[in-house]
Structures are given as structure tokens and as C-alpha cells.
Design an enzyme around this catalytic site. Sequence first.
Site, PDB file in Angstrom:
ATOM      1  N   CYS A  43      12.431   1.851  -7.660  1.00 14.58           N
ATOM      2  CA  CYS A  43      11.853   2.023  -6.322  1.00 14.58           C
ATOM      3  C   CYS A  43      12.923   2.231  -5.259  1.00 14.58           C
ATOM      4  CB  CYS A  43      10.981   0.823  -5.953  1.00 14.58           C
ATOM      5  SG  CYS A  43      10.243   0.952  -4.311  1.00 14.58           S
ATOM      6  N   CYS A  48      10.376   5.211  -4.867  1.00 14.22           N
ATOM      7  CA  CYS A  48       9.521   5.251  -3.687  1.00 14.22           C
ATOM      8  C   CYS A  48      10.275   5.217  -2.367  1.00 14.22           C
ATOM      9  CB  CYS A  48       8.498   4.115  -3.743  1.00 14.22           C
ATOM     10  SG  CYS A  48       9.141   2.522  -4.272  1.00 14.22           S
ATOM     11  N   LYS A  51      12.146   8.673  -1.884  1.00 12.12           N
ATOM     12  CA  LYS A  51      11.082   9.686  -1.821  1.00 12.12           C
ATOM     13  C   LYS A  51      10.348   9.620  -0.491  1.00 12.12           C
ATOM     14  CE  LYS A  51       7.312   8.569  -3.498  1.00 12.12           C
ATOM     15  NZ  LYS A  51       6.414   7.966  -4.508  1.00 12.12           N
ATOM     16  N   TYR A  99      20.479  -5.764  -1.725  1.00 11.70           N
ATOM     17  CA  TYR A  99      19.886  -6.472  -2.863  1.00 11.70           C
ATOM     18  C   TYR A  99      20.945  -7.299  -3.583  1.00 11.70           C
ATOM     19  CZ  TYR A  99      15.156  -4.533  -2.951  1.00 11.70           C
ATOM     20  OH  TYR A  99      13.846  -4.231  -2.664  1.00 11.70           O
ATOM     21  N   TYR A 178       0.683  11.262  -8.941  1.00  7.38           N
ATOM     22  CA  TYR A 178       1.158  11.055  -7.572  1.00  7.38           C
ATOM     23  C   TYR A 178       2.564  11.599  -7.373  1.00  7.38           C
ATOM     24  CZ  TYR A 178       3.884   6.930  -9.035  1.00  7.38           C
ATOM     25  OH  TYR A 178       4.787   6.089  -9.632  1.00  7.38           O
ATOM     26  N   GLU A 182       3.306  14.507  -4.651  1.00  7.79           N
ATOM     27  CA  GLU A 182       4.192  14.157  -3.545  1.00  7.79           C
ATOM     28  C   GLU A 182       5.350  15.138  -3.434  1.00  7.79           C
ATOM     29  OE1 GLU A 182       3.370   9.340  -3.310  1.00  7.79           O
ATOM     30  OE2 GLU A 182       4.959  10.095  -4.613  1.00  7.79           O
ATOM     31  N   HIS A 437     -10.684   2.972  20.174  1.00 10.43           N
ATOM     32  CA  HIS A 437     -10.796   4.386  20.545  1.00 10.43           C
ATOM     33  C   HIS A 437      -9.736   4.776  21.571  1.00 10.43           C
ATOM     34  CE1 HIS A 437     -12.896   8.181  21.242  1.00 10.43           C
ATOM     35  NE2 HIS A 437     -12.733   7.970  22.555  1.00 10.43           N
ATOM     36  N   GLU A 442     -10.785   4.266  13.779  1.00  8.57           N
ATOM     37  CA  GLU A 442     -12.116   3.862  14.230  1.00  8.57           C
ATOM     38  C   GLU A 442     -13.221   4.427  13.354  1.00  8.57           C
ATOM     39  OE1 GLU A 442     -13.612   5.518  17.978  1.00  8.57           O
ATOM     40  OE2 GLU A 442     -11.979   6.992  17.905  1.00  8.57           O
TER      41      GLU A 442
END
Length: 448
Positions: A43, A48, A51, A99, A178, A182, A437, A442
Amino acid sequence: MAEFDYDLFVIGAGSGGVRAARVSAAHGARVAIAEEFRVGGTCVIRGCVPKKLLVYGAHFAEDLKDARRFGWNVPDCDFDWATLRDNVLSEVDRLNGAYTTTLESHKVEIIHQRATVAGANAVRLADGRTVTARIILVATGARPAVPGCPGHELGITSNEVFHLDALPKRVLIAGAGYIANEFAGIFNEFGSKVTLINRTDVILRGYDAAIRDRLLQISTAKGIEFRFHAEFRGITKGDDGSLTVEMTNHDPITVDRVLFATGRVPNTEGLGLEGAGVELDDKGAVKVDADSRSSCPSIYAVGDVTNRIQLTPVAIREGQAFADTMFGDKPWRVDYDNVPSAVFSHPPMAGVGLTESQARQQLGSVKVYQSDFRAMKNVLANRNERALYKMVCDGVTDRVVGLHMIGPDAPEILQAAAIAVKAGLTKADFDQTVALHPSMAEELVLMR
């Protein structure tokens, strides 16, 4: 516990492994974690996060054009792939360091080499050492699948796409999940001619049919070409470096790059799991119980290497549950119902709960509400692109069992709405909430 070198040895420093190691150490366990590549996992390093940064960069293609309708005198702009690529990779470097620092600050020993299972309580390191642990956690993730057709070595996967020397003028993407959709959107916005091929005629299997059909419609209108019922026959390289792809049911196509996005394979080969009595499924994933325990009582597994949901937040939650249960005296289990997910396509999709088809199969009586509209920004920008929101309800109880969306900022909107689905709220609860709104969100409380 002193009879072992460590209380916990984690193999793989991805999202799930890092969370499990950090929290276990915070609970007082002696923890080591082995990683043969970079700390952060798929990731953070090649998935992710980079990306999504490319997705942000791709959005400027349309935003710059739309800005003129909003009064901004934006000139024609050139895109420099190398600048975005290098900035993204710099951010990956920063996250890798963050990390690493987090693990070190929690006194987790980081071993930068490959580790394999040598027994129920033993781990063999690449340098030849063998260490012992009361509990071993496998968190080695998954890797992109590559078709076995002739010339497959000429293609790339999502691992290599972030390091391209130049932006391809023509790119063929294999797959319809996906990752494929993507990157199809990303490359298309950057100006590449994109062709997506798939062996069936369904994209994004598992997502609501109306939402994925809308994406197909919009993607086609944006210039992405789809070739269905197409399987690889082979890839050959020309003298000019171009690649010619032959496939079933379609004419050959010549492109500059071939990107494989045809699924992911659990990283269990060569780990020594079978020798320790760890059972794998037919796809090579570790079979685990509700506590992430494998068929070997001292070996656990979390994340994409297991036969569960391949999503980073799921892996993180599994790592947390494992650590709290095994070392924190706070046992709990991950609930896999109503896990939200998103596709960062152009426009993005998001969904939680049952699709309409799934609800009809499971519940029988179903009520479906929809809102099909053009976002206010698209109206002024003269962009004929419509959003679609869909609510699936139990026909008897009125409970909302699924929410599915495609349109600008759909993932950001769905995250909060997913809480309502998880909580078991009804259509009436949505109806009684005053609309915010003007907003796209909404529409969630105005559907009839």
C-alpha cells in the site's frame, strides 16, 4: 516465554504486519519483524498511496480545462511525467522512513532480509541464522498475477508502473478490476491512448451493476477503448521497441506498454509454511480462523496473504485485533460485514453493503432508490457527466443494506454514510436528516 528468542516474529512489514508488531510491542511483547524489500508494504510503497497521488495528478487535466468556465485564464498546459513520478517516489521514501521510525520507537527489532518458516516456532533468515518465537505472524501480502502467455516478460505490473522512464503514448491494460480501471483513468487523463482488455464482458465484478455500467459508459466517452472476451495469445517486441499484442476475438494491437492488472497472488511460495503444518487454499492463501490462527497453533496470518478481504484497512484492523488478543489481554475479532470500498477511477466509485443483486438473492423483498444527477460543478463546466447514487433497502424492515455511488468525491462521501449502514439505520432515518445544501452528499437524504 524466555525459552524463545522473541515473543512474536512477524514476517512482512506491510500495513498488517507493522500494526501487529507495533501494538504487540506496546503491550510488552519482545517483537522482531523481517522485511526483504522496504518497510511499509504494498500500500505505502507500490500500491494505494502512490497510486492515489497519481490520481490527484491526473485530475488536474480536467480541472485545468474546467477552470476556464469559472473565469480563470488558464493557458494550455504541458504535463511532465518525470516531475510527478519523482515527487511521488520522494513521498514514498518519506513514508518508508516514518514507518521505520515508528517501529524503532516501539522497540521492534527490524531485520532487513528475507525470512521463512523453519518450524512451528522457528524462523530461518537469509543470512543462515535461525531464531525462535512463541508466535509467528505471516504478513507477506500478495503480488500481481502475470498471465503465462508467450512474451509475458515484456509487460509490467503495478509494481513497476510507478517507475516508468517516460509516459507511454499507447498503453494496453489487461484486466477489469479496480487496479485496471484506476490506471486506465490515470493514463487517459495524462494523454495516453488506453485500451483495456478483459476475458469476460464484465468490469469490476462484485460491484453494483448500475454503478459499474455507469463507469463503463463514462470511460468510453472519455476515449478509453474496451475489448471484451479477449485473452492473451502473445506479446512480441518490434525493432522500434513497440509491443504487438495478439488476443482472441480481436485484431492485434500495437502499443508502447502492456500493464497486467489481472489479480493478485498471495506471497506464500517458498515460505516453508506447509512444512510447519500450515494449510493453504487452492489459490495459495493461508487458511485462518476468526482469530487469524492458521492450522498450526503457533502460526497466525493477517492481510492479503490470507483467504479474506484484500484491503489495507482490513489488514490493519486484523493486525490490531491479533495484537490486542494475543498480547494485550483485550480479545476481539474483526467484523467483515459492511466493509466499504472504493475505486479511484475517473470519476471514482464507492460502495458498502449488499448490491441490488445480492440483496434480492439474500432478502427477496427489496426496495431500491436512486439519484441520477449532474454535479453542480459539471453543469457550469459544460461537462456532461452524471453521478449516480443508489440505496438498497430491505423491503420488509426498511433497513438500508447497501449504498453505492459513482461521481466526484464519492469515496469521501461514502465513508460517513457507511457508518449509517453499519449501524443498521433505515431509509426513514436518512429521510429525517436535513439536507446539507448545496452539496452532492445531500442526494443521500433526498432519494425517492
